[in-house]
Write a protein that holds these residues in place. Sequence first.
Motif, PDB file in Angstrom:
ATOM      1  N   PHE A  20      47.128  64.023  76.811  1.00  0.00           N
ATOM      2  CA  PHE A  20      45.783  64.563  77.016  1.00  0.00           C
ATOM      3  C   PHE A  20      45.802  66.046  76.651  1.00  0.00           C
ATOM      4  CE2 PHE A  20      42.333  65.859  80.129  1.00  0.00           C
ATOM      5  CZ  PHE A  20      41.314  65.188  79.479  1.00  0.00           C
ATOM      6  N   PHE A  21      44.792  66.487  75.897  1.00  0.00           N
ATOM      7  CA  PHE A  21      44.844  67.854  75.329  1.00  0.00           C
ATOM      8  C   PHE A  21      45.003  68.933  76.397  1.00  0.00           C
ATOM      9  CE2 PHE A  21      40.746  70.093  75.954  1.00  0.00           C
ATOM     10  CZ  PHE A  21      40.072  69.113  76.678  1.00  0.00           C
ATOM     11  N   ALA A  22      44.347  68.767  77.539  1.00  0.00           N
ATOM     12  CA  ALA A  22      44.436  69.792  78.585  1.00  0.00           C
ATOM     13  C   ALA A  22      45.864  69.929  79.112  1.00  0.00           C
ATOM     14  CB  ALA A  22      43.478  69.474  79.729  1.00  0.00           C
ATOM     15  N   ARG A  23      46.659  68.874  78.965  1.00  0.00           N
ATOM     16  CA  ARG A  23      48.047  68.903  79.437  1.00  0.00           C
ATOM     17  C   ARG A  23      48.913  69.851  78.608  1.00  0.00           C
ATOM     18  NH1 ARG A  23      48.951  67.104  84.441  1.00  0.00           N
ATOM     19  NH2 ARG A  23      51.080  67.484  83.804  1.00  0.00           N
ATOM     20  N   PHE A  25      48.227  72.773  78.076  1.00  0.00           N
ATOM     21  CA  PHE A  25      48.206  74.019  78.844  1.00  0.00           C
ATOM     22  C   PHE A  25      49.128  73.916  80.070  1.00  0.00           C
ATOM     23  CE2 PHE A  25      44.146  74.170  76.490  1.00  0.00           C
ATOM     24  CZ  PHE A  25      44.282  75.407  75.870  1.00  0.00           C
ATOM     25  N   ASN A  26      49.242  72.719  80.622  1.00  0.00           N
ATOM     26  CA  ASN A  26      50.208  72.514  81.701  1.00  0.00           C
ATOM     27  C   ASN A  26      51.632  72.726  81.188  1.00  0.00           C
ATOM     28  OD1 ASN A  26      48.819  70.870  84.266  1.00  0.00           O
ATOM     29  ND2 ASN A  26      47.730  70.628  82.386  1.00  0.00           N
ATOM     30  N   HIS A  29      52.173  76.308  80.970  1.00  0.00           N
ATOM     31  CA  HIS A  29      52.360  76.899  82.291  1.00  0.00           C
ATOM     32  C   HIS A  29      53.748  76.605  82.836  1.00  0.00           C
ATOM     33  CE1 HIS A  29      51.580  78.052  86.492  1.00  0.00           C
ATOM     34  NE2 HIS A  29      50.665  78.833  85.958  1.00  0.00           N
ATOM     35  N   ALA A  56      44.503  83.212  84.619  1.00  0.00           N
ATOM     36  CA  ALA A  56      44.180  83.318  83.192  1.00  0.00           C
ATOM     37  C   ALA A  56      42.777  83.890  83.030  1.00  0.00           C
ATOM     38  CB  ALA A  56      44.265  81.945  82.543  1.00  0.00           C
ATOM     39  N   ARG A  58      41.878  84.127  79.611  1.00  0.00           N
ATOM     40  CA  ARG A  58      41.588  83.442  78.348  1.00  0.00           C
ATOM     41  C   ARG A  58      42.758  82.531  78.010  1.00  0.00           C
ATOM     42  NH1 ARG A  58      38.531  82.952  74.007  1.00  0.00           N
ATOM     43  NH2 ARG A  58      39.631  82.446  72.081  1.00  0.00           N
ATOM     44  N   ALA A  59      42.434  81.353  77.470  1.00  0.00           N
ATOM     45  CA  ALA A  59      43.466  80.437  76.995  1.00  0.00           C
ATOM     46  C   ALA A  59      42.940  79.746  75.755  1.00  0.00           C
ATOM     47  CB  ALA A  59      43.813  79.406  78.072  1.00  0.00           C
ATOM     48  N   GLU A  60      43.803  79.534  74.810  1.00  0.00           N
ATOM     49  CA  GLU A  60      43.393  78.836  73.597  1.00  0.00           C
ATOM     50  C   GLU A  60      44.567  78.058  73.041  1.00  0.00           C
ATOM     51  OE1 GLU A  60      42.631  82.864  71.650  1.00  0.00           O
ATOM     52  OE2 GLU A  60      43.399  81.693  69.947  1.00  0.00           O
ATOM     53  N   CYS A  61      44.268  76.985  72.343  1.00  0.00           N
ATOM     54  CA  CYS A  61      45.320  76.182  71.725  1.00  0.00           C
ATOM     55  C   CYS A  61      44.808  75.536  70.457  1.00  0.00           C
ATOM     56  CB  CYS A  61      45.810  75.100  72.704  1.00  0.00           C
ATOM     57  SG  CYS A  61      47.229  74.169  72.094  1.00  0.00           S
ATOM     58  N   ASP A  62      45.607  75.625  69.413  1.00  0.00           N
ATOM     59  CA  ASP A  62      45.394  74.798  68.223  1.00  0.00           C
ATOM     60  C   ASP A  62      46.358  73.631  68.308  1.00  0.00           C
ATOM     61  OD1 ASP A  62      43.395  76.229  66.481  1.00  0.00           O
ATOM     62  OD2 ASP A  62      44.816  77.852  66.819  1.00  0.00           O
ATOM     63  N   PHE A  63      45.774  72.444  68.279  1.00  0.00           N
ATOM     64  CA  PHE A  63      46.557  71.220  68.400  1.00  0.00           C
ATOM     65  C   PHE A  63      46.894  70.746  66.991  1.00  0.00           C
ATOM     66  CE2 PHE A  63      43.676  71.740  71.915  1.00  0.00           C
ATOM     67  CZ  PHE A  63      44.472  71.539  73.033  1.00  0.00           C
ATOM     68  N   GLN A 107      47.681  82.677  75.903  1.00  0.00           N
ATOM     69  CA  GLN A 107      47.075  82.755  77.223  1.00  0.00           C
ATOM     70  C   GLN A 107      47.155  84.201  77.690  1.00  0.00           C
ATOM     71  OE1 GLN A 107      49.408  80.715  80.116  1.00  0.00           O
ATOM     72  NE2 GLN A 107      47.869  80.829  81.729  1.00  0.00           N
TER      73      GLN A 107
END
Lengths: 135, 135, 135, 135
Positions: A20-23, A25-26, A29, A56, A58-63, A107
């Motif tokens: 899952f994309f939100a993971r 960020f986990n 972390h 945080a 700001r957080a960002e991710c390119d998948f 982040q």
Amino acid sequence: VFVFSRPVRFEEVDAARIVFFARYFNICHDAMEAFFGPLPGGYAGLIVGRKIGFPAVRAECDFKSSLRYGDVVRAEVTVPHVGKTSVTFAYRLVRESDGVEVGIAKQTCVVCELETMKKTPIPDDVRALLVAHAT
Amino acid sequence: VFVFSRPVRFEEVDAARIVFFARYFNICHDAMEAFFGPLPGGYAGLIVGRKIGFPAVRAECDFKSSLRYGDVVRAEVTVPHVGKTSVTFAYRLVRESDGVEVGIAKQTCVVCELETMKKTPIPDDVRALLVAHAT
Amino acid sequence: VFVFSRPVRFEEVDAARIVFFARYFNICHDAMEAFFGPLPGGYAGLIVGRKIGFPAVRAECDFKSSLRYGDVVRAEVTVPHVGKTSVTFAYRLVRESDGVEVGIAKQTCVVCELETMKKTPIPDDVRALLVAHAT
Amino acid sequence: VFVFSRPVRFEEVDAARIVFFARYFNICHDAMEAFFGPLPGGYAGLIVGRKIGFPAVRAECDFKSSLRYGDVVRAEVTVPHVGKTSVTFAYRLVRESDGVEVGIAKQTCVVCELETMKKTPIPDDVRALLVAHAT
């Protein structure tokens, strides 16, 4: 570069059979917690003992690619910015089995006293650790 | 603007007593699932029935304020971009009790056939729903 | 019987494509939170406002059938036991689409002051709500 | 006895500042995944490669003490029962810092072919590993 690896967890995979994309960020972390390992009590020592937190702003991710159960993910952590009360972490996430880059994340956190949620200058020992990984 | 509200869940609060930052993306995803409610079977109908998925290629969030247990969060969803095979969702997250903006997030997804994870053009009914919320 | 329904969430399905077993307890907890809705501020009012908590001392579940993404699960909540400082909740979990029983769970909690984690007698308004669903 | 240890994760602590009760089952599952480490590809090899799963039919836990962020939890895993198509795992969860027993859990799983979710006899190599930890 601080390097942290861990397997994808069984419950991190979603109904589309990928992590899952939100993971992502986990995972970042988890890497950040491990990054603070050299401090006494690690990240938990900061949070629970010294009551200093890193919410945080700001957080960002390119998948770039998907992760599946059975994969081991490696996070390469650097610190592109250290301010007076804020810090930015950069994460390069790589699938261990084939070296494919699966995500690039960033982040920015502010350092806060958890009781009041007020910004506070980064403590010296924390700053030293951050600066050691500055890029 | 599509509007979705839900309470903060008990287990979403972390050791710093605020909603864990990665959970903001879960809230956005909950809102996105609800957004697809008008389609037959909703988001689950797409994933499970038609085997079409929306893996994220980029996600970002600016965290403006913290959420705590007891808060209800409202997501205002718009669609700033609809491409041939990709779509961008924008989310404004607001704490219901005082109207404070707690986060501004954006997520770009590609539409994929889940069996092959290959990009596929956005189906017409999905496109119509997206375009109806375009900004 | 207090009845609570919600859809299976996208991220609750695991690498085996069914709802991860531990999530059944999350579903029960969601139902328990909703159960306390009639109190001022609901369950959050107890935890955050009155600083009273219900840590589990025992939990058990018989898993009868699997849940998948797209399913809506209904929890039927009863209260088989109310003691001086403890309470037992029983949950019958049913898949809405076909009425199949997917799980039978039970959870015993003690009522605690969260600051000290010491047992405390069940407050009168809480007791009244519990007794109203006693079996 | 198979022994597995890991720190409490930042996001496992709930609004009452203790590890959410359902997460004890996640800890047990993490230990079970590690238990299968000696097999080729570990637990993931079973699930993803051989498409064999272990859905729970029953799980129970007595919660003896709370876990907080900063704690390391040790799971001592034994196998009280191995049947033709089912297996029971027992877990003793201990807080590493002071040796206090925080939970006693048990989980019975059936072995299934994941494609069909039909029971299947426990494969010989899996059985050998289970029997080696039988009590």
